[in-house]
Design an enzyme around this catalytic site. Structure first.
Site, PDB file in Angstrom:
ATOM      1  N   MET A   1       0.804  -1.217   0.000  1.00  0.00           N
ATOM      2  CA  MET A   1       0.000   0.000   0.000  1.00  0.00           C
ATOM      3  C   MET A   1       0.840   1.273   0.000  1.00  0.00           C
ATOM      4  SD  MET A   1      -3.271  -0.688  -0.001  1.00  0.00           S
ATOM      5  CE  MET A   1      -4.200  -2.234   0.046  1.00  0.00           C
TER       6      MET A   1
ATOM      7  N   HIS B   1      13.115  -8.820   4.304  1.00  0.00           N
ATOM      8  CA  HIS B   1      12.094  -8.515   5.301  1.00  0.00           C
ATOM      9  C   HIS B   1      12.489  -9.083   6.662  1.00  0.00           C
ATOM     10  CE1 HIS B   1       9.500  -7.577   1.827  1.00  0.00           C
ATOM     11  NE2 HIS B   1       8.763  -6.903   2.690  1.00  0.00           N
ATOM     12  N   HIS B   2      11.728  -8.702   7.669  1.00  0.00           N
ATOM     13  CA  HIS B   2      11.961  -9.130   9.040  1.00  0.00           C
ATOM     14  C   HIS B   2      11.783 -10.639   9.201  1.00  0.00           C
ATOM     15  CE1 HIS B   2       7.552  -9.446   9.380  1.00  0.00           C
ATOM     16  NE2 HIS B   2       7.542  -8.336   8.660  1.00  0.00           N
TER      17      HIS B   2
ATOM     18  N   LYS C   1       8.188 -12.600   8.850  1.00  0.00           N
ATOM     19  CA  LYS C   1       7.389 -12.714   7.618  1.00  0.00           C
ATOM     20  C   LYS C   1       7.282 -14.176   7.212  1.00  0.00           C
ATOM     21  CE  LYS C   1       6.700 -10.633   3.069  1.00  0.00           C
ATOM     22  NZ  LYS C   1       5.292 -10.332   3.396  1.00  0.00           N
TER      23      LYS C   1
ATOM     24  N   GLY D   1       4.987 -10.379  -1.413  1.00  0.00           N
ATOM     25  CA  GLY D   1       3.974 -10.013  -2.392  1.00  0.00           C
ATOM     26  C   GLY D   1       4.414  -8.846  -3.251  1.00  0.00           C
TER      27      GLY D   1
END
Length: 273
Positions: A131, A161-162, A165, A171
């Site tokens: 988003m 990513h962390h 996830k 995505g």
């Protein structure tokens, strides 16, 4: 639905006790044109019954509930950044109660995506794997770059990513691959390479490669590498806070105002189509 001349967008948040849920609660509180009217979580959550703002010490007057009907009552839009199984349950409740939906959840199967598209015949939905306004502008830049660099450049997508996830590639990385593949007239399902090990042979120039990193508290880093002979172009987006996802979600909420059906994404919300 909306009251006559009501300037507020009445918002329910799914997964309200999670990291993203709490960021969304704060974004709604600080927006000026959105009102928190519902907060959902799973029945096993210790947060059920607590005020949605309890974690920040700022009461909202809205209690977190596992009752979908109660949480959606009086809301115009549900924002959902949970997991596919949760989102699919919320989807059916939104259709039943005529509540529009903003979906930031990732990891859907093709069958689940088809169910979401079918539901969009009854309610209005914005679904995007990311988003962030910046990420979606980056997607537009990638579309332009792919068309200009259609031959002579190898394409690799690297994302980080962390440690929490649960899906890979992200995505957002997959969306980047889809945008690039579409711009090149390819099908990502046929040209994606998700792992390399051992003697792999020479790189097929028609492929799009993915590499995944997981660790620490990395919010989200994405780099697309166009590697040619004598030069390489890197287009990178780095997130330092989930606040950017929350603000993009509120832009999606505003976009849905007055819409009753249809499936949209952030390109529609931002006018990048």
């Amino acid at each position: 639905m909306s009251k006559v001349n009501d300037p507020l967008h009445r918002v329910c948040i799914a997964g309200a006790s999670g990291r993203m849920g709490q960021m969304l609660v704060e974004a709604v509180r600080g927006s000026g044109d959105c009102e928190l009217t519902g907060a959902l979580d799973v029945a096993t959550s210790t947060a059920v019954g607590l005020d949605a703002g309890a974690f920040s010490g700022k009461a909202t007057g809205v209690a977190i509930t596992a009752d979908l009907a109660a949480g959606l009552s009086g809301s115009q839009v549900l924002i959902d950044f949970t997991r596919p199984e949760g989102t699919m349950a919320h989807l059916q409740a939104c259709v039943a109660h005529k509540v529009n939906l903003v979906i930031g959840t990732t990891g859907f199967s093709d069958a689940q995506k088809a169910q979401i598209a079918e539901a969009a015949k009854s309610i209005a939905i914005v679904m995007a794997p990311n988003m962030s306004v910046g990420v979606n502008v980056t997607l537009k830049l990638l579309e332009m770059a792919a068309k200009a660099l259609s031959t002579g450049y190898d394409i690799e997508i690297i994302e980080a990513h962390h440690r929490h996830k649960v899906d890979a590639p992200s995505g957002t990385a997959l969306k980047m691959g889809e945008v690039i593949a579409d711009a090149l007239g390819r099908d990502l399902k046929e040209c994606a390479v998700y792992g390399r090990e051992g003697v792999t042979g020479e790189r097929d120039p028609s492929t799009i490669g993915f590499a995944t990193v997981r660790g620490g508290d990395i919010v989200g880093d994405h780099t697309v590498l166009f590697a040619g002979t004598g030069e390489r172009i890197e287009i990178t987006h780095k997130s330092s806070s989930r606040a950017t996802y929350a603000q993009g979600s509120l832009r999606a909420v505003r976009f849905l105002a007055g819409r009753s059906t249809g499936l949209y994404d952030m390109f529609d919300v931002l006018g990048l189509r």
